[in-house]
Motif scaffolding. Structure first.
Motif, short mmCIF file in Angstrom:
data_model
loop_
_atom_site.label_atom_id
_atom_site.label_comp_id
_atom_site.label_asym_id
_atom_site.label_seq_id
_atom_site.Cartn_x
_atom_site.Cartn_y
_atom_site.Cartn_z
N THR A 63 0.82 -1.21 0.00
CA THR A 63 0.00 0.00 0.00
C THR A 63 0.85 1.27 0.00
O THR A 63 0.37 2.35 -0.31
CB THR A 63 -0.97 0.04 1.20
OG1 THR A 63 -0.23 -0.06 2.41
CG2 THR A 63 -1.98 -1.10 1.12
N GLN A 64 2.15 1.11 0.32
CA GLN A 64 3.02 2.27 0.28
C GLN A 64 3.50 2.61 -1.13
O GLN A 64 4.08 3.66 -1.37
CB GLN A 64 4.25 2.05 1.18
CG GLN A 64 3.94 2.15 2.66
CD GLN A 64 5.17 2.03 3.53
OE1 GLN A 64 6.28 2.36 3.11
NE2 GLN A 64 4.97 1.58 4.76
N GLN A 65 3.23 1.72 -2.08
CA GLN A 65 3.68 1.97 -3.47
C GLN A 65 2.65 2.85 -4.18
O GLN A 65 1.99 2.44 -5.14
CB GLN A 65 3.86 0.65 -4.22
CG GLN A 65 4.71 -0.39 -3.51
CD GLN A 65 6.07 0.15 -3.10
OE1 GLN A 65 6.74 0.83 -3.88
NE2 GLN A 65 6.47 -0.13 -1.88
N VAL A 66 2.49 4.06 -3.68
CA VAL A 66 1.36 4.91 -4.08
C VAL A 66 1.40 5.34 -5.54
O VAL A 66 0.41 5.80 -6.09
CB VAL A 66 1.27 6.17 -3.19
CG1 VAL A 66 0.99 5.78 -1.75
CG2 VAL A 66 2.52 7.02 -3.28
N ASP A 67 2.58 5.20 -6.18
CA ASP A 67 2.64 5.58 -7.59
C ASP A 67 2.26 4.41 -8.51
O ASP A 67 2.31 4.53 -9.72
CB ASP A 67 4.03 6.11 -7.95
CG ASP A 67 5.14 5.33 -7.26
OD1 ASP A 67 6.31 5.68 -7.43
OD2 ASP A 67 4.82 4.38 -6.52
N PHE A 106 -10.15 5.38 0.84
CA PHE A 106 -10.59 6.78 0.78
C PHE A 106 -9.60 7.67 0.05
O PHE A 106 -9.99 8.44 -0.83
CB PHE A 106 -10.82 7.30 2.22
CG PHE A 106 -11.51 8.64 2.27
CD1 PHE A 106 -10.81 9.80 2.57
CD2 PHE A 106 -12.88 8.75 2.02
CE1 PHE A 106 -11.45 11.03 2.60
CE2 PHE A 106 -13.52 9.96 2.06
CZ PHE A 106 -12.82 11.11 2.35
N THR A 107 -8.32 7.58 0.43
CA THR A 107 -7.36 8.56 -0.09
C THR A 107 -6.72 8.13 -1.40
O THR A 107 -6.32 8.98 -2.18
CB THR A 107 -6.24 8.84 0.93
OG1 THR A 107 -5.57 7.61 1.21
CG2 THR A 107 -6.77 9.43 2.21
N GLN A 108 -6.64 6.81 -1.63
CA GLN A 108 -5.93 6.39 -2.84
C GLN A 108 -6.85 5.83 -3.93
O GLN A 108 -6.61 6.03 -5.12
CB GLN A 108 -4.87 5.34 -2.49
CG GLN A 108 -3.76 5.88 -1.61
CD GLN A 108 -2.63 4.90 -1.44
OE1 GLN A 108 -2.07 4.43 -2.42
NE2 GLN A 108 -2.27 4.59 -0.20
#
Lengths: 609, 294
Positions: free
Chosen positions: B154-158, B195-197
């Motif tokens: 989930t930290q791989q937001v790109d 929600f955010t991603q």
């Protein structure tokens, strides 16, 4: 030869005597401090703070004296003593003593580098185990008779931490997931103090001028239609307020009206130095701070992308980049216009004046109003009301910052005042890890934060008590935090501690004093935001770095809790670990900031500096 | 000379009242005070003298690894030693509480960048987490490992495809262990990602509700979460939920700063839905009801 021999002998004797005197002094001082075999078993608990405001030390001494007389305290040969050190050297004093292992048993936590951050766990006692039991000094026999039965039962049974209005949040350390200090008071929020006598005279002058033919320019200009540059309409409500001499300004328009009357008031009262508001480098920002949320909250709420009730500096600046707000927005223009007008009511060169000069100007009667916090209340009240010449004395009123009223300029831009519900209790005291008398130090803190003592202590000190059910003195009631208001969300480039905020803050001061026009402030500030190396991109990266650092630091706490659990089976370690783990997992390494970046800048890589 | 000696002895006895404590207790105390520089020296000595595999040895080795890893400022040599000690624990006593925890902390060490030149070994970290969650599917260590494993995705937001892998991991785990001790945190993470991603507001709302139902592990989270639930529920047309949470903010989270906003929201809903008989609780915070008129 004999002479030389005698000289050597003399030197040796002198050295010996000096050494013995030194040893004796050390032994005596140790005994006085409750240490050493000659102390007679006396336990001296030293309490250190920097609060030199009038009334505080006296109030603390009274609390200490009453504690020292308690039978079980006398029996145990315990004595609490306070040490007050000026703010100017408090940091160095405390840092040195913490490092050298000689710090007092109880210290007011703050100011010193070694008293915060990751030094907290090193030097201060964690209190979680102690705050979960009821405060024994809240038992029935210690409470005043007026306390209702329901509250008596509650205070006797709830955990010590729950007896605080803020749940002891003021002593909680989020990073370390533990309580490390015991707060003892609420610092009263910022309010508007006013010279009642002068205010009545100003209102009288305005009232008379309303009926004058023609009206003086300062009044006529203020009462013009808003579209012609006026500030408030002439209404029955305004006249009714003017006819009630003691009522302070209820709206911003009314406040400005009395300010505008001051140049003419000077000759009436015979004081050429009279100013409407005693501003300074210290208090000048208080108006700017108090009106920021009411004017800009709507823009900030729209920029709260993750809806977590906090518009972070990144979110705020991201919204600017997305052109969801700019300095041409009426809310922004209105805010800065209002602040510049209010600042024009300060004395010329106010930025060169400090807190003491500003307070003195007001207490000497050369200013109608001043803005500062409850911590200055006692000194201001005493300064104004205890003068030698009774004719120079005046009563000080306290009121909230008034908002633009219906029909007044800027009224349509106002969301609401900011709520003070989230305020945490302050003046926190921590127990030194190496104190030999931790239990007694804790016992005194329980005593100081018991219902009866905390109320009496704070009333005497002129502060606000922080225990459930307590109330401040009548005089301090205006400083009770106001819960009716919206969440503290605002738009300000001044937040951030970076190049942009530095540029903006500098420009804002120049604008506030009227030295530069609004357009120049905006141009310079926005240019700073656009700078390649030092602008918004760098700020975004730095905030992400900070989150990554916090994420890393949290691992430290998790590791320590794990060790506590595995090595000693500490009961609370599991819950603390899970709480920290939850925070760590949800924070997700600060990646929400990168996620926001890609939403706002889909074609650009995340900056790297 | 004799007098000086007596004085020195007197001084020494006056100044040193500290009772001796055991090396392990001293090491533990330094560690809990975040004095890792001191604790690692002590643990190292204890480890040398303890029998390999003994309880004393396990404690000392774990303490040494933690102290090396978290000493500040970060030091490459110490970080390498921490890695070595964790691996030693894992190889010596893998089934012990120390062994399992060492594997997890090894994963954290590999995953998190400790200083700007530190190399992140994401695959190495994922291996540690994956093994733990596979080997201990019914234990909390397995839950935590899965939470961390999901986090690495989930930290791989790109790369939303990677983010979704993390979501799937959590969703599948929660299907098998819906009430595990860390379920609340898992739902919170899911809500945040939805929600955010991913922009999936309905799923986010359901996840927040699930988290709250199980009891939040970090109480202070409620301050922001309840507002998010109330607002999103209202936007999604789930009025009962919205009303309940606006009310909850006023009664349970008055200090969040959203109590007044919640009153305004309930007033607005009262006007829009007069048949619902919506009550607006009072904000009970600072009160001078107890004043005695002084």
């Amino acid at each position: 030869m004999n002479f030389k021999k005698n000289l050597n002998l003399f030197g040796l004797i002198f050295l010996l005597v000096a050494f013995l005197v030194s040893v004796a002094r050390v032994v005596m001082l140790s005994a006085e401090s409750g240490e050493g075999p000659l102390s007679g078993g006396k336990k001296v608990i030293r309490l250190l703070h920097w609060q030199l405001e009038p009334g505080y030390r006296e109030a603390m001494q009274d609390a200490i004296d009453s504690y020292n007389k308690l039978p079980h305290v006398v029996e145990a040969n315990v004595e609490v003593r306070q040490m007050a050190v000026t703010e100017r050297v408090y940091e160095q004093f405390l840092n040195v003593h913490l490092i050298s292992g000689t710090a007092p048993d109880i210290v007011e936590k703050g100011k010193a580098r070694m008293a915060g951050g990751h030094f907290t766990a090193r030097y201060f006692e964690p209190l979680a185990d102690h705050v979960k039991d009821p405060n024994p000094y809240n038992a029935r026999e210690y409470l005043p008779e007026r306390v209702p039965e329901e509250l008596v039962k509650l205070l006797a049974t709830i955990p010590w931490r729950e007896s605080f209005i803020d749940g002891m949040r003021g002593g909680w350390d989020d990073t370390l997931q533990n309580y490390f200090a015991v707060p003892s008071a609420f610092w009263g929020p910022v309010r508007l103090y006013y010279n009642e006598k002068m205010m009545m005279k100003a209102k009288g002058l305005v009232r008379r001028s309303m009926d004058a033919q023609p009206q003086p320019d300062w009044l006529a200009n203020a009462l013009r239609p808003l579209e012609d540059g006026g500030y408030l309409p002439d209404t029955p409500e305004l006249r009714a307020w003017l006819d009630n001499p003691k009522e302070p300004p209820q709206t911003l328009g009314q406040l400005l009206l009395v300010c505008f009357s001051v140049p003419e008031l000077r000759s009436e009262v015979g004081d050429s130095r009279l100013v409407p508001i005693s501003g300074s480098s210290y208090g000048g920002g208080m108006f700017a701070g108090n009106y920021l949320v009411p004017f800009t909250a709507r823009l900030a709420i729209d920029a709260d992308y993750d809806l977590d009730s906090d518009t972070s500096a990144v979110e705020m600046r991201a919204a600017w980049r997305k052109k969801e707000w700019d300095f041409n927005d009426p809310h922004m223009r209105g805010y800065f216009e209002a602040i510049q007008l209010i600042s024009a009511q300060f004395p010329p060169g106010f930025l060169g004046l400090d807190r003491e000069q500003s307070n003195r100007r007001f207490t000497q009667g050369h200013a109608m109003m001043i803005a500062t916090g409850g911590w200055d209340a006692i000194s201001i009240f005493q300064g104004a009301e205890n003068k030698t010449n009774p004719e120079d004395r005046f009563h000080v009123g306290v009121t909230d910052f008034p908002m633009p009223g219906p029909g007044e300029r800027w009224h349509h831009l106002i969301e609401a005042r900011a709520s003070e519900a989230g305020i945490s209790a302050g003046a926190p005291y921590a127990i030194y890890q190496q104190s030999r008398n931790k239990e007694w130090a804790l016992d005194f803190m329980r005593y100081l934060t018991s219902f009866k003592v905390n109320e009496e202590f704070n009333r005497q000190a002129g502060w606000i008590p922080c225990i459930v059910g307590t109330s401040p003195s009548e005089r301090m009631k205006p400083f009770t935090p106001i819960t009716r208001g919206i969440k503290n969300q605002s738009i300000s480039l001044g937040r951030g501690s970076d190049h942009v905020s530095s540029e903006f803050n500098g420009q804002f001061l120049l604008y506030q004093t009227g030295d530069i026009p609004y357009e120049q402030m905006v141009e310079v500030s926005e240019a700073a935001m656009r700078e390649d190396r030092m602008g918004l991109n760098r700020f975004w990266f730095m905030e992400w770095q900070k989150e990554r650092d916090n994420y890393r630091n949290l691992e430290r706490m998790l590791a320590v809790q794990t060790c506590r659990q595995l090595m000693t089976g500490a009961e609370d370690a599991v819950d603390k670990y899970r709480a920290g783990l939850s925070k760590s997992a949800v924070d997700n390494g600060g990646e929400h900031l990168r996620s926001l970046w890609y939403q706002v800048n889909p074609d650009d890589d995340f900056p790297n500096f | 000379m004799k007098t000086q000696f007596i004085c020195f002895a007197l001084l020494y006895s006056l100044l040193s009242w500290a009772e001796p404590i055991s090396p392990m207790d001293e090491a533990y105390e330094q560690l809990t005070r975040y004095n890792f520089k001191e604790s690692l020296v002590l643990f190292r000595q204890i480890q040398k003298e303890a029998e390999s595999g003994s309880n004393e040895w396990l404690k000392a080795t774990f303490g040494l690894a933690v102290s090396c890893q978290h000493n500040s400022p970060p030091d490459t040599a110490l970080l390498e030693e921490a890695e070595k000690q964790y691996k030693l624990l894992v190889s010596t006593k893998p089934e012990s509480a120390y062994g399992k925890r060492a594997k997890l902390f090894l994963g954290r060490l590999l995953e998190i960048q400790d200083h700007h030149k530190d190399e992140v070994d994401l695959e190495g970290a994922r291996t540690c987490y994956s093994e733990l969650s596979t080997d201990y599917p019914n234990e909390e260590i397995g839950d935590e490992a899965l939470l961390r494993l999901a986090g690495t995705y989930t930290q791989q937001v790109d790369d939303l495809a990677e983010v979704k892998k993390g979501v799937v991991l959590l969703e599948e785990w929660l299907t098998k262990r819906p009430d595990n001790p860390l379920a609340s945190a898992m739902y919170e993470v899911l809500a945040e990602v939805y929600f955010t991603q991913l922009g999936e507001r309905t799923k986010a709302l359901d996840a927040w509700l699930a988290a709250d139902e199980r009891g939040l592990l970090l109480n202070v989270t409620a301050r922001s979460m309840y507002w998010r639930i109330a607002v999103v529920a209202e936007q999604e047309g789930r009025l009962d939920t919205a009303i309940a949470y606006y009310q909850k903010i006023i009664t349970d989270q008055a200090r969040s700063g959203r109590a007044f906003d919640s009153q305004l929201a309930l007033k607005r809903l009262q006007g829009e839905y007069p048949d619902r008989q919506i009550t607006i609780p009072k904000i009970e915070l600072f009160s001078d009801d107890m004043g005695d008129g002084k």
